[in-house]
Scaffold this motif. Structure first.
Motif, mmCIF file in Angstrom:
data_model
loop_
_atom_site.group_PDB
_atom_site.id
_atom_site.type_symbol
_atom_site.label_atom_id
_atom_site.label_comp_id
_atom_site.label_asym_id
_atom_site.label_seq_id
_atom_site.Cartn_x
_atom_site.Cartn_y
_atom_site.Cartn_z
ATOM 1 N N LYS A 193 0.822 -1.215 0.000
ATOM 2 C CA LYS A 193 0.000 0.000 0.000
ATOM 3 C C LYS A 193 0.850 1.256 0.000
ATOM 4 O O LYS A 193 0.679 2.154 0.828
ATOM 5 N N VAL B 8 4.796 6.228 2.492
ATOM 6 C CA VAL B 8 4.299 5.355 3.551
ATOM 7 C C VAL B 8 4.139 3.954 2.987
ATOM 8 O O VAL B 8 3.515 3.757 1.942
ATOM 9 N N GLU C 183 3.270 -0.208 4.199
ATOM 10 C CA GLU C 183 2.685 -1.027 5.263
ATOM 11 C C GLU C 183 3.168 -2.454 5.134
ATOM 12 O O GLU C 183 3.692 -2.887 4.120
ATOM 13 N N LEU D 171 5.151 -1.509 8.560
ATOM 14 C CA LEU D 171 5.023 -0.079 8.353
ATOM 15 C C LEU D 171 6.394 0.567 8.226
ATOM 16 O O LEU D 171 7.296 0.293 9.021
ATOM 17 N N LYS E 138 -1.897 8.694 9.387
ATOM 18 C CA LYS E 138 -1.134 8.311 8.195
ATOM 19 C C LYS E 138 -1.376 6.855 7.823
ATOM 20 O O LYS E 138 -1.613 6.522 6.672
ATOM 21 N N SER E 139 -1.255 5.981 8.820
ATOM 22 C CA SER E 139 -1.416 4.559 8.540
ATOM 23 C C SER E 139 -1.709 3.848 9.859
ATOM 24 O O SER E 139 -1.316 4.325 10.922
ATOM 25 N N GLY F 110 0.950 1.830 14.243
ATOM 26 C CA GLY F 110 0.465 2.782 13.258
ATOM 27 C C GLY F 110 1.346 4.010 13.132
ATOM 28 O O GLY F 110 2.345 4.159 13.838
#
Length: 794
Positions: free
Chosen positions: A59, A106, A108, A111, A347-348, A364
């Motif tokens: 992602k 970013v 994942e 992360l 953000k994530s 995260g």
């Protein structure tokens, strides 16, 4: 003029929540401004050493740093950073020497956060421009040769070599151009008088002024210098300060006076009248401030926002009535007011989170920004949930799992994240982060009972549900699906019982017999979808039903019975047995009345047949009944031969005498004679043993001599019994006269319901010795009786 971004600093605090495996590192690219959309800036996958094929799976995405406008994005198929919007260096950075776009990549699973720095290079896309198209001077003819007149500075939105590099004027005989470099950067020009003016010859002069930059191709801008020749004005206005400094809080109301500039001119009259104006000011600054041409007051005319610009510099020009001028610099510092609440950007986030994630894992990435400055931008973050903690590092905050999660007690978690700045009064921002806890197979099935105890009648119908075991698993989905099975049990037991893998029903598959096995112990397993197993025990007690009729066994009998035997003499021993238990196995034995015998109980289930009076040939019927419901019974007919002397024995011999009996008698006589010598006796014993082993007859008692059914010894008689009951058992008994030892031989039963021999009468002589003592045979020859036992089961 192109719009410019101010040189003010935007204060923000980035609080990043990252995983422990996140690799930090700046990736830099350099790109010229005004590139077409879709142009490739560089390949981020190669820069960070990541396989292009993993970008989509992880992602990958580009996030901007505190800006809602996205200038670049990532091509997931190639890993290229591409231009997605117009990049105008002048709009982004104004006159800053370095223009940088900060973005974030970013990733994942796991992360990762990579900072991307894009250096925007200036291109020569702007031409020098003058504030006024016409520059007017009024110069007295008395002006001295070499007099200098400062010209308006041309401004180029580009920087560096692409900015203004020089000025020139068209050829004329009165003036030349002089270019001056400013200490703070930039250049301006002066008009230098080369030849004295003569108003009588020429009252006005028009000269074209050109400003050129150093770009390729070179760009230029022009203005017209209009000179009016006047009488002499030899004093220019003089400011009270070369630099004016002022401080202005942001959000100040309109028309607030920021500072007042002041200049004086030593001349008199119109030559001493001073007016003020901004020399060069951007459109943005021109919308924020105004200058009173007469008083020199600089006032607020727009919204002052510290976050948009923290410092402004303007140049004010003072000019007298005939054009002599001077300038001063005004520096306005904007002071911050705590007018911006912290803003939280998610953000994530790893969501859902498996419940078996180890404490200490970061889950995260969150960015928190406050556009204020100094204490107003110092942000403290907190969460109201004890499953997570915040770990602070330099310029970052980590959201860390504090303790183990348990989906069975908490399926959903709502994290309230609060960011509070240090202003007075403080301002805060909040966000609710919804986290779903993913189930892990961390619970074994739990039986409702550790031990299940049930009873089962031995006559239960096949398919009967004996017991139902039940186990619950706190997990969900496949992890919570429970199946049942037997544990380590024998194949024989598995053939008797089955278990439903879904419901846990234990069913009877084949008949059970209490008399064979009275209890079963089964080990049952409950297994969830991923193999976690627990165990329980099922104890099945088989309950007895009255399904076995009593059986009668003649253990010994005195035959023949002398007719003058004394009353109370024991002439036989009868044993009755019932394979059932408790009341079903308790039996009562009796004989018919009006016979000179009675049954006297001795030890358990044994009865002595005792004479009670004068004897004759007798026919006894022995009856036995158990205490079951319904009751079962059996009978046995006994034909007794009563003898008054030994003379009757030959008559019995004659009944079944044949040649074979005669030979046997000869053998017996020879054997008796041979007993006189030890050697011959020993030989005969050995031969007898071998003879018995060779024939291996089926005997009632071990060691008994098997005799063919058609054969009777000379001293034996055969009396056939006739069974009249529904289930009859027939036994032929051959008894020596006066002996308590009986030899039994089975004959074929009258019907198929007759019990097998090995389930009824199988006794060895030692059994009788234990029960009644050693009864030796009488050496005398006496009358023998053969009797037939008939009994039936109801």
């Amino acid at each position: 003029m192109l719009p410019k971004l101010s040189l003010g600093l935007v204060a923000s605090l980035g609080l990043f929540l990252v995983l422990s495996q996140t690799a930090f590192g700046d990736v830099s690219f350099s790109v010229p401004e005004e590139m077409k959309q879709g142009s490739v800036v560089g390949n981020i996958a190669k820069e960070i050493g990541l396989d292009v094929g993993k970008l989509a799976a992880r992602k990958a995405r580009i996030n901007t740093d505190g800006s809602s406008k996205r200038y670049c994005d990532i091509n997931l198929n190639t890993g290229d950073i591409i231009v997605t919007d117009r990049i105008d260096r002048e709009a982004l950075c104004g006159k800053k020497a370095s223009c940088v776009l900060k973005q974030e990549l970013v990733l994942e699973n796991p992360l990762e956060l990579h900072r991307i720095t894009v250096h925007v290079q200036d291109i020569n896309d702007n031409s020098p421009q003058f504030k006024k198209k016409t520059i007017k001077f009024e110069i007295r003819e008395s002006a001295n040769k070499g007099s200098r007149y400062r010209l308006d500075e041309a401004h180029d939105a580009d920087v560096g070599q692409n900015a203004v590099q020089g000025y020139n004027i068209e050829a004329n005989e009165n003036f030349r151009i002089n270019v001056v470099a400013k200490s703070g950067g930039g250049k301006y020009s002066e008009l230098v008088l080369e030849k004295e003016l003569d108003r009588e010859q020429q009252q006005e002069l028009t000269i074209v002024l050109a400003a050129t930059d150093g770009g390729t191709p070179q760009r230029s801008g022009t203005a017209v210098i209009h000179v009016t020749v006047l009488d002499a004005n030899d004093n220019a206005p003089v400011f009270s300060q070369a630099v004016y400094k002022a401080s202005l809080p942001e959000n100040s109301p309109l028309d607030t006076v920021v500072v007042t500039v002041s200049a004086t001119d030593a001349d008199e009259g119109i030559n001493g009248d001073v007016t003020y104006e901004f020399d060069h000011i951007s459109d943005e600054n021109n919308n924020l401030f105004s200058l009173d041409h007469k008083t020199g007051e600089i006032s607020v005319t727009g919204d002052i926002d510290y976050e948009e610009g923290s410092k402004y510099e303007v140049v004010v020009e003072a000019k007298d009535g005939y054009g002599l001028s001077s300038e001063a610099k005004v520096i306005i510092d904007i002071t911050d007011v705590n007018d911006n609440a912290p803003v939280i950007y998610l953000k994530s986030l790893t969501n859902p989170i498996p419940e078996n994630v180890s404490p200490g894992t970061e889950v995260g990435i969150i960015n928190v920004q406050d556009r204020d400055s100094e204490n107003n931008r110092q942000v403290r973050c907190s969460i109201q949930q004890n499953n997570f903690i915040l770990g602070v590092e330099t310029n970052s905050v980590e959201l860390v799992l504090n303790k183990e999660l348990d989906r069975e007690s908490l399926k959903e978690i709502n994290l309230l994240l609060t960011a509070l700045d240090g202003g007075s009064p403080p301002m805060s921002g909040t966000v609710v982060i919804h986290i779903t806890v993913l189930d892990a197979n961390d619970n074994v099935p739990v039986f409702s009972q550790a031990v299940y105890k049930v009873s089962l009648p031995e006559n239960a119908v096949l398919g009967t549900i004996v017991a139902t075991v039940s186990a619950a698993d706190a997990d969900e989905g496949l992890n919570g699906e429970v199946t049942y099975d037997f544990g380590h049990i024998s194949e024989d037991v598995k053939s008797i019982f089955s278990i439903d893998h879904k419901t846990g029903d234990v069913k009877l598959m084949t008949a059970v017999d209490f008399e064979t096995v009275a209890s079963f112990e089964l080990r049952v397993t409950a297994k969830d979808g991923l193999g976690l197993t627990s165990y329980a025990k099922v104890i099945i007690d088989v309950t007895d039903v009255n399904d076995n009729a009593p059986a009668i066994f003649l253990k010994s009998l005195t035959n023949p019975i002398p007719e003058n035997v004394s009353p109370g003499t024991e002439v036989g021993i009868i044993n009755v047995q019932d394979r059932d238990s408790e009341n079903n196995g308790q039996v009562r034995c009796s004989i018919q009345q009006n016979v000179p015998f009675k049954l006297v109980p001795s030890i358990k289930n044994y009865y002595s047949l005792v004479s009670t009076g004068q004897l004759d040939r007798e026919n006894l019927i022995v009856s036995v009944r158990d205490n079951g419901q319904p009751s079962l019974s059996a009978t046995c007919s006994m034909y007794l031969l009563i003898s008054d002397n030994l003379a009757e024995v030959p008559e019995l011999k004659d009944i079944a005498y044949d040649d074979k009996n005669s030979k046997l008698t000869s053998y017996l006589i020879i054997a008796l004679v041979s007993v006189s010598t030890f050697f011959l006796t020993f030989i005969i014993i050995i031969l007898g043993v071998r003879f018995c082993r060779r024939r291996k007859p089926r005997l009632l008692f071990d060691g008994a001599v098997a005799i063919p059914s058609a054969y009777l010894p000379p001293n034996y008689a055969d009396v056939d019994g006739t069974g009249t009951l529904r289930s009859t058992y027939n036994y032929d008994a051959y008894l020596t006269t006066g002996s308590r030892t009986s030899d039994f031989k089975f004959v074929t039963s009258y019907n198929d319901n007759t019990l097998p021999a090995d389930q009824t009468l199988r006794k060895s002589p030692s059994d009788f010795v234990d029960a009644f003592g050693d009864c030796e045979s009488s050496p005398e020859v006496g009358t023998a009786v053969a009797y037939n036992l008939n009994y039936s089961v109801f």
